[in-house]
Motif scaffolding. Structure first.
Motif, PDB file in Angstrom:
ATOM      1  N   ALA A  15       1.554 -14.922  84.678  1.00  0.00           N
ATOM      2  CA  ALA A  15       2.730 -13.995  85.044  1.00  0.00           C
ATOM      3  C   ALA A  15       3.067 -12.955  83.893  1.00  0.00           C
ATOM      4  O   ALA A  15       2.412 -13.305  82.620  1.00  0.00           O
ATOM      5  CB  ALA A  15       3.823 -14.813  85.653  1.00  0.00           C
ATOM      6  N   ASP A  16       3.851 -12.061  84.023  1.00  0.00           N
ATOM      7  CA  ASP A  16       4.132 -11.137  82.921  1.00  0.00           C
ATOM      8  C   ASP A  16       4.743 -11.641  81.908  1.00  0.00           C
ATOM      9  O   ASP A  16       4.775 -11.031  80.748  1.00  0.00           O
ATOM     10  CB  ASP A  16       4.997 -10.107  83.613  1.00  0.00           C
ATOM     11  N   ASN A  17       5.408 -12.948  81.991  1.00  0.00           N
ATOM     12  CA  ASN A  17       5.934 -13.591  80.890  1.00  0.00           C
ATOM     13  C   ASN A  17       4.837 -14.546  80.233  1.00  0.00           C
ATOM     14  O   ASN A  17       5.305 -15.002  79.007  1.00  0.00           O
ATOM     15  CB  ASN A  17       7.092 -14.517  81.218  1.00  0.00           C
ATOM     16  N   ARG A  78       4.094  -6.248  81.343  1.00  0.00           N
ATOM     17  CA  ARG A  78       5.315  -6.458  80.843  1.00  0.00           C
ATOM     18  C   ARG A  78       5.817  -4.876  80.300  1.00  0.00           C
ATOM     19  O   ARG A  78       7.291  -4.821  80.834  1.00  0.00           O
ATOM     20  CB  ARG A  78       4.859  -6.828  79.381  1.00  0.00           C
ATOM     21  N   LYS A  79       5.108  -3.857  80.006  1.00  0.00           N
ATOM     22  CA  LYS A  79       5.629  -2.452  79.842  1.00  0.00           C
ATOM     23  C   LYS A  79       6.240  -2.082  81.116  1.00  0.00           C
ATOM     24  O   LYS A  79       7.330  -1.485  81.247  1.00  0.00           O
ATOM     25  CB  LYS A  79       4.451  -1.637  79.249  1.00  0.00           C
ATOM     26  N   TYR A  84      11.096  -0.237  84.012  1.00  0.00           N
ATOM     27  CA  TYR A  84      11.692   0.041  85.221  1.00  0.00           C
ATOM     28  C   TYR A  84      12.877  -1.017  85.575  1.00  0.00           C
ATOM     29  O   TYR A  84      13.365  -1.130  86.905  1.00  0.00           O
ATOM     30  CB  TYR A  84      10.663   0.366  86.441  1.00  0.00           C
ATOM     31  N   GLN A  85      12.700  -1.873  84.740  1.00  0.00           N
ATOM     32  CA  GLN A  85      13.882  -3.196  84.847  1.00  0.00           C
ATOM     33  C   GLN A  85      13.536  -3.750  86.316  1.00  0.00           C
ATOM     34  O   GLN A  85      14.191  -4.167  86.828  1.00  0.00           O
ATOM     35  CB  GLN A  85      15.510  -2.634  84.689  1.00  0.00           C
ATOM     36  N   LEU A  86      12.404  -4.248  86.475  1.00  0.00           N
ATOM     37  CA  LEU A  86      11.944  -4.972  87.578  1.00  0.00           C
ATOM     38  C   LEU A  86      12.350  -6.610  87.429  1.00  0.00           C
ATOM     39  O   LEU A  86      11.951  -7.122  86.599  1.00  0.00           O
ATOM     40  CB  LEU A  86      10.268  -4.765  87.693  1.00  0.00           C
ATOM     41  N   PRO A  87      12.963  -6.950  88.560  1.00  0.00           N
ATOM     42  CA  PRO A  87      13.743  -8.345  88.259  1.00  0.00           C
ATOM     43  C   PRO A  87      12.791  -9.438  88.970  1.00  0.00           C
ATOM     44  O   PRO A  87      13.048 -10.533  89.198  1.00  0.00           O
ATOM     45  CB  PRO A  87      15.017  -8.194  89.296  1.00  0.00           C
TER      46      PRO A  87
END
Length: 157
Positions: A15-17, A78-79, A84-87
């Motif tokens: 995942a992105d994290n 991540r960028k 775009y502050q994607l939750p």
């Protein structure tokens, strides 16, 4: 491509994290919106991601996990997510194995396709539209609403 009524193919991804996620961890607990998109920070993909973001409060009412999948790497995700502050979760599929599992490969461009998976792990809806990216969230919400109505009516029996 998998069909409505099929069990959702299970996968593990980063995942992105930076953490590994497994689709099986969500089944039995949440509905899942799994959407495949071509590339981070491109016009159509940004419209699609922002449509999911802008409808986040509605989506949360349906006990849903949203997972966006593209072949972009984790840094790109991540960028994109920060910009775009994607939750929701973005996962990297660099070798396109997850796309292959779902039959979402496409021809010239990678497919833009959304799968709605219920808590039992069954694919309830498939929406494929390369040229109407913002409508993917509407299709998902309509299906999630039907699933919730079914759950309510079965709990009243």
């Amino acid at each position: 491509m998998v069909k409505i009524g099929d069990k959702a193919p299970l996968f593990e991804a980063v995942a992105d994290n930076g953490e590994r996620i497994n689709l099986a961890d969500f089944i039995g607990k949440h509905n899942i919106v799994l959407y495949f998109y071509p590339k981070d920070d491109t016009p159509g993909c940004t419209r699609e991601a922002c449509a999911f973001r802008d409808n986040w409060n509605l989506l949360k009412d349906y006990d849903v996990v949203v997972i966006g999948v593209s072949s972009d790497d984790i840094n790109s995700h991540r960028k994109f997510k920060e910009k775009y502050q994607l939750p929701f979760i973005l996962v990297s599929d660099p070798d396109k194995k997850i796309r292959e599992l779902y039959g979402a490969k496409g021809f010239i461009l990678p497919d833009r396709v959304t799968f709605v998976i219920d808590k039992k792990g069954i694919i309830r809806h498939i929406y494929k539209s390369q040229f109407n990216p913002a409508n993917h969230v509407n299709e998902a919400l309509n299906t999630l609403k039907k699933i919730k109505e079914e759950e309510l009516s079965s709990s009243q029996r």
